[in-house]
Design a protein around this motif. Structure first.
Motif, PDB file in Angstrom:
ATOM      1  N   LEU A  24       0.868  -1.133  -0.214  1.00 55.01           N
ATOM      2  CA  LEU A  24      -0.028   0.029   0.046  1.00 55.01           C
ATOM      3  C   LEU A  24       0.961   1.409   0.130  1.00 55.01           C
ATOM      4  O   LEU A  24       0.453   2.113  -0.674  1.00 55.01           O
ATOM      5  N   LYS A  25       1.950   1.344   0.785  1.00 52.81           N
ATOM      6  CA  LYS A  25       2.688   2.558   0.713  1.00 52.81           C
ATOM      7  C   LYS A  25       3.147   2.781  -0.447  1.00 52.81           C
ATOM      8  O   LYS A  25       3.711   3.951  -0.794  1.00 52.81           O
ATOM      9  N   LEU A  26       3.803   1.813  -1.211  1.00 53.22           N
ATOM     10  CA  LEU A  26       4.694   1.841  -2.517  1.00 53.22           C
ATOM     11  C   LEU A  26       3.513   2.298  -3.392  1.00 53.22           C
ATOM     12  O   LEU A  26       3.773   3.108  -4.148  1.00 53.22           O
ATOM     13  N   TYR A  27       2.286   1.803  -3.503  1.00 47.40           N
ATOM     14  CA  TYR A  27       1.231   2.244  -4.354  1.00 47.40           C
ATOM     15  C   TYR A  27       0.842   3.677  -4.247  1.00 47.40           C
ATOM     16  O   TYR A  27       1.043   4.495  -5.137  1.00 47.40           O
ATOM     17  N   ALA A  28       0.732   3.973  -2.963  1.00 51.98           N
ATOM     18  CA  ALA A  28       0.459   5.489  -2.658  1.00 51.98           C
ATOM     19  C   ALA A  28       1.468   6.487  -2.941  1.00 51.98           C
ATOM     20  O   ALA A  28       1.124   7.575  -3.815  1.00 51.98           O
ATOM     21  N   ASN A  87      -7.504  -7.881   1.790  1.00 58.60           N
ATOM     22  CA  ASN A  87      -6.087  -7.317   2.346  1.00 58.60           C
ATOM     23  C   ASN A  87      -5.940  -7.438   3.718  1.00 58.60           C
ATOM     24  O   ASN A  87      -6.943  -7.258   4.508  1.00 58.60           O
ATOM     25  N   PHE A  88      -4.611  -7.192   4.136  1.00 58.27           N
ATOM     26  CA  PHE A  88      -4.314  -7.170   5.528  1.00 58.27           C
ATOM     27  C   PHE A  88      -3.488  -6.011   5.792  1.00 58.27           C
ATOM     28  O   PHE A  88      -2.719  -6.029   6.663  1.00 58.27           O
ATOM     29  N   CYS A  89      -3.968  -4.749   5.233  1.00 56.71           N
ATOM     30  CA  CYS A  89      -3.197  -3.731   5.609  1.00 56.71           C
ATOM     31  C   CYS A  89      -3.484  -3.066   6.982  1.00 56.71           C
ATOM     32  O   CYS A  89      -4.697  -3.178   7.387  1.00 56.71           O
ATOM     33  N   LEU A  90      -2.621  -2.729   7.613  1.00 58.23           N
ATOM     34  CA  LEU A  90      -2.747  -2.357   9.065  1.00 58.23           C
ATOM     35  C   LEU A  90      -3.104  -0.902   9.115  1.00 58.23           C
ATOM     36  O   LEU A  90      -2.571  -0.058   8.494  1.00 58.23           O
ATOM     37  N   LEU A  91      -4.495  -0.678   9.860  1.00 58.59           N
ATOM     38  CA  LEU A  91      -5.012   0.655   9.631  1.00 58.59           C
ATOM     39  C   LEU A  91      -4.181   1.710  10.267  1.00 58.59           C
ATOM     40  O   LEU A  91      -4.170   2.863   9.445  1.00 58.59           O
ATOM     41  N   THR A  92      -3.481   1.750  11.214  1.00 58.27           N
ATOM     42  CA  THR A  92      -2.954   2.966  11.778  1.00 58.27           C
ATOM     43  C   THR A  92      -1.641   3.541  10.842  1.00 58.27           C
ATOM     44  O   THR A  92      -1.709   4.421  10.500  1.00 58.27           O
ATOM     45  N   ASP A  93      -0.954   2.246  10.503  1.00 55.32           N
ATOM     46  CA  ASP A  93       0.413   2.825   9.547  1.00 55.32           C
ATOM     47  C   ASP A  93      -0.281   3.331   8.137  1.00 55.32           C
ATOM     48  O   ASP A  93       0.332   4.224   7.681  1.00 55.32           O
ATOM     49  N   SER A  94      -1.224   2.647   7.908  1.00 54.94           N
ATOM     50  CA  SER A  94      -1.637   2.697   6.250  1.00 54.94           C
ATOM     51  C   SER A  94      -2.322   4.115   6.314  1.00 54.94           C
ATOM     52  O   SER A  94      -2.151   4.907   5.118  1.00 54.94           O
ATOM     53  N   VAL A 138      -1.871   7.031   8.254  1.00 55.65           N
ATOM     54  CA  VAL A 138      -0.984   7.848   8.174  1.00 55.65           C
ATOM     55  C   VAL A 138      -0.366   8.147   6.879  1.00 55.65           C
ATOM     56  O   VAL A 138      -0.140   9.385   6.360  1.00 55.65           O
ATOM     57  N   TRP A 139      -0.008   7.131   6.256  1.00 52.56           N
ATOM     58  CA  TRP A 139       0.805   7.006   4.949  1.00 52.56           C
ATOM     59  C   TRP A 139      -0.050   7.866   3.936  1.00 52.56           C
ATOM     60  O   TRP A 139       0.161   8.281   2.917  1.00 52.56           O
ATOM     61  N   LEU A 140      -1.727   7.228   3.834  1.00 49.70           N
ATOM     62  CA  LEU A 140      -2.378   7.793   2.677  1.00 49.70           C
ATOM     63  C   LEU A 140      -2.832   9.524   2.911  1.00 49.70           C
ATOM     64  O   LEU A 140      -2.867  10.041   1.973  1.00 49.70           O
ATOM     65  N   HIS A 142       0.229  11.436   1.648  1.00 46.35           N
ATOM     66  CA  HIS A 142       0.294  11.379   0.159  1.00 46.35           C
ATOM     67  C   HIS A 142      -1.192  11.669  -0.365  1.00 46.35           C
ATOM     68  O   HIS A 142      -1.260  11.645  -1.828  1.00 46.35           O
ATOM     69  N   LYS A 143      -2.116  12.276   0.457  1.00 47.79           N
ATOM     70  CA  LYS A 143      -3.389  12.951  -0.096  1.00 47.79           C
ATOM     71  C   LYS A 143      -4.045  11.888  -0.771  1.00 47.79           C
ATOM     72  O   LYS A 143      -4.776  12.251  -1.749  1.00 47.79           O
ATOM     73  N   LYS A 144      -4.231  10.687  -0.426  1.00 51.21           N
ATOM     74  CA  LYS A 144      -4.894   9.593  -1.036  1.00 51.21           C
ATOM     75  C   LYS A 144      -6.096   9.410  -0.115  1.00 51.21           C
ATOM     76  O   LYS A 144      -6.281   8.403   0.491  1.00 51.21           O
ATOM     77  N   TYR A 145      -6.920  10.538  -0.202  1.00 47.60           N
ATOM     78  CA  TYR A 145      -8.245  10.441   0.642  1.00 47.60           C
ATOM     79  C   TYR A 145      -9.130   9.465   0.380  1.00 47.60           C
ATOM     80  O   TYR A 145      -9.863   9.036   1.009  1.00 47.60           O
TER      81      TYR A 145
END
Length: 859
Positions: free
Chosen positions: A453-457, A472-479, A481-483, A486-489
């Protein structure tokens, strides 16, 4: 030339152990089979030793040879060659041009005295074609000039199979299946002894150098070629490997994959089969024998036997990896499979593959790196950890020890080169996407998906949304903040939704549509919100945003309600509640009622009436400005007429009252038709609208699903209206004629002829009369056919009855009923077509009880 230390030379049989103080004894040949070592000498002795291998603390192997026994062959000639056939427990001994069979344990000759005479040298076929496990195939060069012979050797007998002539005198031979690789006097050839077909390889001079012919694998041989080259050749006569460069004076060769080992007067040289380079040189004088036995390489002088011990493969491989010689390291590792226990090999080989993968990765050879990582079952977090901040903060991963590579992170690996760094990130995206659904991701899917997810964003990649809308298994907290970073609202909303935080997700999307936050990921976020709410089961969330979506667009916003399953609409979202909500949004209300009435076909009077009333109000509203009729008004009016025609549930009288005086004659006619007032309806269509085609259509749709007489009555009514207008109404007269001529079959011709004015000509009504006559004739003929078929069927049954009555039946008190097996007491019975007789009461009981036994199928 890149040297490595591949072999160590160690002594196996010391001179004193073999010959003591007898200087005249020389070693002529050597054979090794497992731990058994056999030595043939010039004084016609065979010695049997048992080899014991020991490993000293430094890691180098040493050998101790224990003498078992020795035997004299009874000749005064040297023992030229020894070959072990372990499957037969036999030792093949060439001495004095004769091959004898001896027991491998006690060296005694076989009692039968079986032998092969007239052999100057021989070779075993290691790829036998006979298919018999109790024999070995032997090829000899006969003492007869230019002759090769093939034998089958059993435990106590030999059998000649084939004798083949050669164009020149053969000097050396190797065998593979049906193929012989021969060194002749002036050239090497491949000869198929089964078919006799030969293939020239290349020339050489036997007077200048000793020929070498050695089988190194299936259908492949190693030959001593001109110019100090070790040439490889297949049975097809081609070379699939580049030659190795060895000494001009080479006298022996052996294979220890992936190395070719060559012996000359002064040195043992080790050459790689992979890059054809010389890897190692060992001083060794007076050597005259070099052979390999199932991976063990033995070299001998005339006085002693030595073994070339390969250094530990892990050390060789690590040395190769350290010098980035990945391919050599991997091939060497594969070749070590049979020498290392399976579990240990698998662990070692996986680690080697992983190390090789990082070497290729550092060189930006991504395809090769990916295959190595996958084959080596790399913990993908080892790769992710090279990229700063990609692993979640909650990850407990620590790198392998000892490390698989020498890099701290991607910055060090690429030395800050942004282009290289971008390539590495693209590779990781691709690789993580492939491995995330494999078994290799089990146990740390959160780390993989979060990193992806971080790479894609960061890369603004299209696959970001695909990742979030699937499992998917993206961790909410980390993901999150990263989104946000990078303004991926929009993507953040999908992440919230996947983590069951729908309210937060919808609010984010609403903010994007309202322009409170900027995100150009999608241009149709509003439509997406509508789709999302249409599928949302959270009733409060839907109602909370219903006004917002309707205010943006009534036509699109109403889909929040219309796209729901009907069952859900009738339970959580009741139609009455939705209609009450939509009163402020007239266009949305019309769309919703159309959904209930037309799409879902709800049979409820108030919905049908409400929709018709809304259509009517819109028609009246759009007709108000000076009799204008726009396209939209026409479309709405067509919808109203269609609803009035198709539906039977609306309140007809209520709508008639609303239509009166509104100047809507067509709608008025339809409503009168619904009340069964067909004459009044047709009168409106004919006299007010003067739309004769609409009048005909009225007769057709009003009679749909009705019996033919009903349709006939409607058409007669319309004809009567046309005719009662009087002769002066020429337009109606024409309409009447057209009606009759177009719908001749819908009228009773006899009644029509009585109604028509006498002034009408036959020619005017020709189509009508023709159709009427044709219909009458068709009806009469159809009736005749039906009567004929009925008569034919009646005749068939009459014939069957007469046939049954024509045969006599003999009945006596000895005749038994076929159902109850009792005699007949009176001359009354039932006879079945198969001739069976039963009592009348038995036949009656059979018809009331079908399961009772029956002598026939019908009476």
């Amino acid at each position: 030339m890149m040297n490595i230390k591949a072999f160590t030379l160690v002594s196996a049989v010391e001179r004193e152990l073999l010959m003591g103080d007898k200087e005249h004894i020389n070693i002529e040949c050597v054979e090794c089979c497992g731990k058994d070592l056999y030595v043939g000498t010039n004084d016609c002795f065979i010695y049997h030793f048992l080899l014991e291998e020991k490993t000293v603390p430094a890691g180098t192997a040493t050998f101790t040879a224990t003498k078992q026994l020795h035997r004299h062959l009874g000749f005064k000639k040297p023992v030229n060659e020894l070959r072990a056939a372990s499957a037969l427990n036999r030792l093949l001994v060439l001495c004095d041009n004769s091959i004898t069979l001896a027991n491998m344990l006690n060296l005694e000759p076989v009692p039968s005295g079986a032998r092969i005479k007239g052999a100057s040298t021989f070779a075993l076929n290691e790829n036998p074609v006979s298919g018999d496990p109790f024999c070995v195939e032997v090829c000899i060069i006969s003492v007869k000039r230019r002759t090769i012979q093939m034998f089958l050797v059993y435990e106590d007998r030999v059998q000649i199979v084939k004798e083949v002539s050669t164009p020149e005198q053969p000097l050396a031979v190797a065998v593979d299946g049906h193929f012989l690789c021969l060194a002749l006097t002036t050239q090497y050839i491949i000869l198929n002894y089964s078919t006799g077909v030969s293939q020239d390889l290349f020339p050489y001079c036997s007077e200048e150098k000793r020929p070498i012919v050695k089988r190194i694998g299936r259908q492949e041989f190693l030959l001593a070629g001109p110019g100090g080259l070790g040439m490889f050749a297949t049975v097809a006569g081609i070379s699939q490997r580049a030659p190795v460069h060895w000494s001009e004076n080479v006298i022996g060769a052996a294979i220890s994959f992936p190395y070719v080992i060559a012996l000359d007067d002064e040195f043992i040289t080790v050459h790689s089969m992979l890059d054809q380079q010389q890897k190692q040189t060992l001083p060794f004088k007076e050597g005259h024998i070099l052979q390999d036995f199932e991976g063990r390489v033995i070299v001998a002088t005339s006085k002693g036997v030595y073994i070339l011990v390969p250094l530990p493969l892990e050390k060789q491989i690590q040395d190769l990896l350290a010098s980035h010689r990945v391919e050599e390291a991997l091939v060497l590792a594969k070749g070590a499979r049979r020498n290392i226990p399976k579990e240990k090999f698998q662990v070692m080989y996986r680690r080697i593959l992983q190390q090789a993968g990082f070497i290729q990765f550092a060189q930006l050879q991504f395809l090769e790196a990916k295959e190595l990582f996958r084959s080596g079952q790399l913990d993908v977090r080892e790769l992710i950890s090279l990229y700063p901040f990609l692993l979640p903060t909650s990850s407990s991963f620590t790198r392998s020890h000892p490390p698989l590579h020498e890099y701290a992170d991607l910055n060090q690996l690429t030395q800050g080169d942004q282009e290289k760094m971008a390539k590495c990130k693209r590779f990781l995206m691709s690789y993580l996407n492939e491995v995330r659904s494999t078994e290799g991701a089990n146990g740390y899917k959160e780390d993989i998906d979060t990193a992806l997810l971080k790479l894609y964003a960061e890369a603004n990649h299209d696959s970001l949304l695909d990742l979030l809308v699937t499992e998917n298994f993206c961790l909410l907290t980390d993901s999150a903040v990263w989104l946000e970073k990078h303004k991926k609202y929009f993507a953040l909303g999908l992440l919230y939704h996947y983590n069951h935080q729908d309210a937060a997700a919808v609010q984010l999307w609403v903010n994007i549509v309202n322009g409170d936050i900027q995100d150009s990921t999608r241009s149709d976020v509003y439509e997406y919100v509508v789709d999302f709410l249409a599928c949302c089961v959270d009733r409060e969330l839907v109602w909370a945003h219903a006004d917002w979506v309707l205010q943006k667009s009534e036509e699109i916003g109403v889909q929040v309600f219309t796209r729901r399953p009907l069952e859900e609409q009738q339970n959580s979202f009741k139609p009455d509640d939705i209609i009450n909500c939509l009163k402020k949004y007239p266009k949305a209300l019309v769309k919703y009622l159309e959904h209930l009435v037309i799409d879902k076909r709800l049979q409820k009077e108030e919905y049908h009436t409400h929709l018709a009333l809304l259509y009517l109000e819109e028609v009246l509203q759009q007709r108000a400005p000076a009799g204008s009729k726009g396209a939209e008004a026409t479309e709405t009016q067509a919808k109203l007429r269609r609803l009035l025609q198709k539906s039977d549930l609306y309140r007809v009288h209520f709508l008639i009252e609303r239509i009166q005086g509104a100047g809507l004659p067509m709608e008025s006619a339809i409503l009168h038709g619904k009340l069964g007032e067909h004459e009044k309806a047709l009168h409106i269509l004919v006299h007010e609208l003067k739309d004769f085609s609409a009048a005909e259509d009225y007769c057709l749709w009003c009679s749909e699903g009705q019996d033919p007489p009903h349709r006939q009555r409607l058409f007669h009514t319309l004809l009567a209206i046309y005719l009662h207008a009087g002769p002066s109404a020429h337009e109606l007269t024409v309409a009447a004629v057209d009606l009759l001529n177009r719908h001749a079959t819908e009228f009773d011709a006899a009644q029509v002829l009585q109604l028509l004015p006498d002034t009408w000509s036959v020619q005017l009504l020709c189509p009508f009369l023709t159709g009427a006559v044709r219909d009458s004739v068709h009806a009469r003929r159809t009736m005749q056919v039906a009567v004929g078929l009925a008569r034919s069927e009646n005749l068939t049954y009459t014939y069957d009855k007469m046939k049954l009555k024509g045969s006599s039946v003999r009945l006596s008190d000895k005749k038994l009923c076929q159902m109850c097996q009792n005699p007949f007491c009176e001359p009354v019975f039932v006879r079945y077509p198969n001739g069976g007789l039963v009592h009348t009461h038995c036949a009656a009981s059979r018809h009331t009880n079908p399961s009772s036994p029956s002598p026939g199928t019908r009476t």
